[in-house]
Scaffold this motif. Sequence first.
Motif, short mmCIF file in Angstrom:
data_model
loop_
_atom_site.label_atom_id
_atom_site.label_comp_id
_atom_site.label_asym_id
_atom_site.label_seq_id
_atom_site.Cartn_x
_atom_site.Cartn_y
_atom_site.Cartn_z
N ILE A 70 -20.99 40.06 -42.62
CA ILE A 70 -20.03 41.15 -42.67
C ILE A 70 -19.74 41.58 -41.23
N ILE A 71 -18.47 41.54 -40.84
CA ILE A 71 -18.07 41.87 -39.48
C ILE A 71 -17.09 43.04 -39.53
N ASP A 72 -17.37 44.10 -38.77
CA ASP A 72 -16.45 45.23 -38.74
C ASP A 72 -15.35 44.99 -37.71
N GLN A 73 -14.15 45.47 -38.01
CA GLN A 73 -12.96 45.32 -37.15
C GLN A 73 -12.93 43.95 -36.46
N PRO A 74 -12.74 42.88 -37.23
CA PRO A 74 -12.87 41.52 -36.70
C PRO A 74 -11.78 41.08 -35.73
N PHE A 75 -10.57 41.59 -35.88
CA PHE A 75 -9.45 41.20 -35.00
C PHE A 75 -8.29 42.15 -35.24
N THR A 76 -7.24 41.98 -34.44
CA THR A 76 -6.02 42.78 -34.60
C THR A 76 -4.86 41.86 -34.91
N VAL A 77 -4.05 42.23 -35.88
CA VAL A 77 -2.85 41.49 -36.26
C VAL A 77 -1.63 42.21 -35.70
N THR A 78 -0.77 41.49 -35.00
CA THR A 78 0.50 42.06 -34.56
C THR A 78 1.60 41.57 -35.51
N TYR A 79 2.54 42.45 -35.81
CA TYR A 79 3.61 42.08 -36.75
C TYR A 79 4.87 42.85 -36.40
N GLY A 80 5.93 42.56 -37.13
CA GLY A 80 7.23 43.18 -36.85
C GLY A 80 8.10 42.24 -36.04
N SER A 129 0.82 46.84 -34.82
CA SER A 129 -0.47 46.16 -34.92
C SER A 129 -1.31 46.78 -36.03
N TYR A 130 -2.21 45.98 -36.54
CA TYR A 130 -3.09 46.41 -37.62
C TYR A 130 -4.46 45.77 -37.41
N THR A 131 -5.51 46.56 -37.49
CA THR A 131 -6.87 46.07 -37.39
C THR A 131 -7.58 46.31 -38.71
N PHE A 162 0.86 46.59 -45.69
CA PHE A 162 -0.04 45.66 -46.35
C PHE A 162 0.70 44.41 -46.80
N ASN A 163 1.94 44.55 -47.26
CA ASN A 163 2.73 43.39 -47.66
C ASN A 163 2.94 42.43 -46.49
N LYS A 164 3.27 42.99 -45.33
CA LYS A 164 3.50 42.16 -44.15
C LYS A 164 2.21 41.51 -43.66
N VAL A 165 1.16 42.30 -43.56
CA VAL A 165 -0.10 41.80 -43.04
C VAL A 165 -0.70 40.74 -43.94
N SER A 166 -0.63 40.96 -45.25
CA SER A 166 -1.23 39.99 -46.18
C SER A 166 -0.57 38.63 -46.06
N ARG A 196 2.12 37.38 -49.79
CA ARG A 196 3.57 37.18 -49.81
C ARG A 196 3.95 36.26 -48.68
N GLN A 197 4.83 35.32 -48.94
CA GLN A 197 5.30 34.37 -47.95
C GLN A 197 6.46 34.97 -47.16
N GLY A 198 6.72 34.40 -45.97
CA GLY A 198 7.97 34.71 -45.30
C GLY A 198 7.86 35.43 -43.97
N ASP A 199 6.68 35.63 -43.43
CA ASP A 199 6.56 36.30 -42.15
C ASP A 199 5.88 35.33 -41.18
N ASP A 200 6.52 35.06 -40.05
CA ASP A 200 6.00 34.07 -39.10
C ASP A 200 5.27 34.71 -37.93
N SER A 201 4.85 35.97 -38.09
CA SER A 201 4.18 36.66 -36.99
C SER A 201 2.83 36.02 -36.70
N ASP A 202 2.37 36.21 -35.47
CA ASP A 202 1.08 35.70 -35.04
C ASP A 202 0.09 36.85 -34.89
N PHE A 203 -1.20 36.47 -34.75
CA PHE A 203 -2.21 37.48 -34.48
C PHE A 203 -1.95 38.02 -33.08
#
Length: 261
Positions: free
Chosen positions: A52-62, A68-70, A100-104, A254-261
């Motif tokens: 179990i790892i807390d706050q494992p990484f940050t996701v950038t989106y948009g 960003s979301y951690t 959550f839709n975008k990040v997932s 959900r498919q359709g977002d090409d954002s990177d971490f």
Amino acid sequence: MKPKRKVITRSPHRTVGLVACGWLQKEVIEYESQLERRFIQRMLLTPGVIRIIDQPFTVTYGEEKDKSYTPDFLVEFSSGRTLIIEVKPEVFVNKSVEMFNKVSSILKQRTFSFHVVTDDMIDHADLPVKIELLLRYARGSVPDQAVQAVLGAMQSTTEPMSIATVMQMAQVDKTVVFHMLGRTMLIFSDDISLADDTHIKSISKETDHEDVCIPNWLDAATWDPNAGVRAQDRSKQNSVRRPDYSPKLHVGYRQGDDSDF
């Protein structure tokens, strides 16, 4: 690089701290609320969890990658599956549906499963109290001879046995059994209960780990971007296949977002 939580500088209105579980991993697990703490405790009693790892990484989106979301936690299972977990009070989930839709979608493209776990799922009945007690015994120590006696007794049959029967056959007291349950050396065959007639069994890799189908084993509701969050129906729960000590999850894909971490 994993963003570290600066525990000592948090607001006095927030509950922060560490969970040590040396029998599972060397790293302590940080939490920022009592709800997160109770989630960690439930994961520690979930068969197959290996890290179990807390706050494992940050996701950038948009579109401009300006958001960003951690996630709160990353949970690894012996089956090879990895869950990314957001722990949030149920009343606040709907406010974050769009994020959550975008990040997932981003996480799914990288083979991660994204889940939202709420207080309604974690704080079911009096389970937190029982789990707290079991983990208290797990942090202690018991003679290896007693552990081997219990394992030997459990190997005498493929059927679950009551706590009282195990104690009698192995000639140990309840603290030994609770210690082994807290460290998932033994598991409950149904719901968590500390009563003498509660049935328990030993871990079986073939039946308890490798056939786990996540999120089905966790009784997850699929996150539907068009329908929002679906309520859980506890009346249809299969307590043997999906024991209460594993939280029920909201899952977003959900498919359709090409954002990177």
